[in-house]
Write a protein that holds these residues in place. Structure first.
Motif, PDB file in Angstrom:
ATOM      1  N   ASN A 181       0.926  -0.998   0.098  1.00  0.00           N
ATOM      2  CA  ASN A 181      -0.166   0.020  -0.220  1.00  0.00           C
ATOM      3  C   ASN A 181       1.272   1.818  -0.117  1.00  0.00           C
ATOM      4  O   ASN A 181       1.854   0.929   0.594  1.00  0.00           O
ATOM      5  N   ILE A 182       0.270   2.171  -0.295  1.00  0.00           N
ATOM      6  CA  ILE A 182       0.891   3.651  -0.393  1.00  0.00           C
ATOM      7  C   ILE A 182       0.442   4.508   0.670  1.00  0.00           C
ATOM      8  O   ILE A 182      -1.000   4.642   0.845  1.00  0.00           O
ATOM      9  N   ALA A 183       0.501   5.188   1.721  1.00  0.00           N
ATOM     10  CA  ALA A 183       0.727   5.492   2.337  1.00  0.00           C
ATOM     11  C   ALA A 183       0.612   7.457   2.181  1.00  0.00           C
ATOM     12  O   ALA A 183       1.490   8.120   1.750  1.00  0.00           O
ATOM     13  N   VAL A 184      -0.553   8.057   2.237  1.00  0.00           N
ATOM     14  CA  VAL A 184      -0.549   9.768   1.998  1.00  0.00           C
ATOM     15  C   VAL A 184      -0.478  10.511   3.566  1.00  0.00           C
ATOM     16  O   VAL A 184      -1.472  10.504   4.349  1.00  0.00           O
ATOM     17  N   LEU A 185       0.300  11.160   3.515  1.00  0.00           N
ATOM     18  CA  LEU A 185       0.467  12.030   4.129  1.00  0.00           C
ATOM     19  C   LEU A 185       0.170  13.321   4.459  1.00  0.00           C
ATOM     20  O   LEU A 185       0.197  13.836   2.488  1.00  0.00           O
ATOM     21  N   ASP A 186      -0.485  14.590   5.197  1.00  0.00           N
ATOM     22  CA  ASP A 186      -1.366  15.660   4.425  1.00  0.00           C
ATOM     23  C   ASP A 186      -0.185  16.546   4.590  1.00  0.00           C
ATOM     24  O   ASP A 186       1.014  15.898   5.687  1.00  0.00           O
ATOM     25  N   PRO A 187      -0.433  17.712   4.215  1.00  0.00           N
ATOM     26  CA  PRO A 187       1.098  19.111   4.542  1.00  0.00           C
ATOM     27  C   PRO A 187       1.022  18.971   6.083  1.00  0.00           C
ATOM     28  O   PRO A 187       2.133  19.913   6.459  1.00  0.00           O
ATOM     29  N   ARG A 190       0.409  14.060   8.951  1.00  0.00           N
ATOM     30  CA  ARG A 190       0.325  13.856   9.251  1.00  0.00           C
ATOM     31  C   ARG A 190      -0.501  12.640   8.677  1.00  0.00           C
ATOM     32  O   ARG A 190      -0.657  13.210   7.026  1.00  0.00           O
ATOM     33  N   MET A 191      -0.383  11.562   8.954  1.00  0.00           N
ATOM     34  CA  MET A 191      -0.990  10.615   8.151  1.00  0.00           C
ATOM     35  C   MET A 191      -2.543  10.106   7.779  1.00  0.00           C
ATOM     36  O   MET A 191      -3.410  10.355   9.119  1.00  0.00           O
ATOM     37  N   VAL A 192      -3.374  10.150   6.350  1.00  0.00           N
ATOM     38  CA  VAL A 192      -4.663  10.546   6.684  1.00  0.00           C
ATOM     39  C   VAL A 192      -5.494  10.190   5.528  1.00  0.00           C
ATOM     40  O   VAL A 192      -6.850   9.464   5.581  1.00  0.00           O
ATOM     41  N   GLY A 193      -4.690   9.229   4.948  1.00  0.00           N
ATOM     42  CA  GLY A 193      -5.247   8.254   4.101  1.00  0.00           C
ATOM     43  C   GLY A 193      -4.445   7.164   3.537  1.00  0.00           C
ATOM     44  O   GLY A 193      -3.213   7.178   4.417  1.00  0.00           O
TER      45      GLY A 193
END
Length: 217
Positions: A181-187, A190-193
């Protein structure tokens, strides 16, 4: 009887309050995710997950600390350069997603971070050469094994060494199983998705552009 019931209710309320405080101390404060635009590739969490402090070594030899990921949306993918299929395929798909972002200002452009979980064979210089062959903007980093294990755990990822048939004679005869999977970090870092395979570059590109435009307003 009335006083006994009141006492029980107060004890239950106290226990619930202490449990909430303990959970917040262990997991960190729950951080609501703002109303993001609809996404096709990215699965957004109900709450953001602050990451614990970390320090990885980038391909140019500099340190990549958690604070340096702030200011951009970042996609984090674990892998290793000896990976026969999943890693090169994923990095190629992410490179396709990165192309439309070139028209965005560099100061807010989404980023891709490739983290090697094979520090015994993947030097910082090697992972940089590997990742940049797919796209020059891709960040590449690694670290010692304990640091990598903690970093992967903070993302909800796992990896492990899988010895080959001739591992006893050749210590380099092994592969690495890892989360795809690929982690999505916000600006805010933080991991948000999460993005789960199969990956669709056009959808990834559109989602990250829309998310970036939302936070840039």
């Amino acid at each position: 009887m009335f006083n006994k019931k009141v006492g029980i209710i107060l004890l239950l309320a106290l226990a619930a309050g202490l449990g909430l405080l303990a959970a917040q101390k262990f997991f960190g404060p729950a951080t609501p995710v703002q109303a993001w635009p609809a996404t096709r590739a990215v699965t957004l969490f109900p709450q953001a997950r602050p990451l614990p402090a970390f320090s990885l070594r980038q391909s140019d030899g500099t340190q990549l600390a958690d604070g340096e990921l702030k200011g951009h949306w970042t996609l984090v993918f674990l892998g290793f350069t000896f990976c026969p299929d999943v890693c090169p395929t994923t990095l190629a798909e992410l490179a396709q997603a990165q192309k439309p972002w070139q028209a965005m200002p560099e100061s807010i452009r989404p980023r891709v971070l490739f983290v090697s979980v094979d520090p015994d064979r993947d030097t910082p210089a090697k992972i940089g050469e590997y990742a940049h062959a797919f796209h020059p903007d891709t960040l590449a980093a690694t670290a010692d094994l304990p640091t990598l294990e903690n970093f992967a755990k903070s993302l909800g990822f796992v990896f492990m060494k899988v010895p080959g048939k001739h591992f006893d004679e050749n210590p380099d005869d092994y592969s690495m199983d890892h989360s795809s999977n690929i982690a999505v970090l916000d600006p805010q870092g933080r991991m948000v998705g999460m993005i789960r395979p199969p990956f669709k570059p056009a959808d990834i590109a559109a989602d990250l552009q829309a998310l970036t435009e939302t936070t840039a307003k």
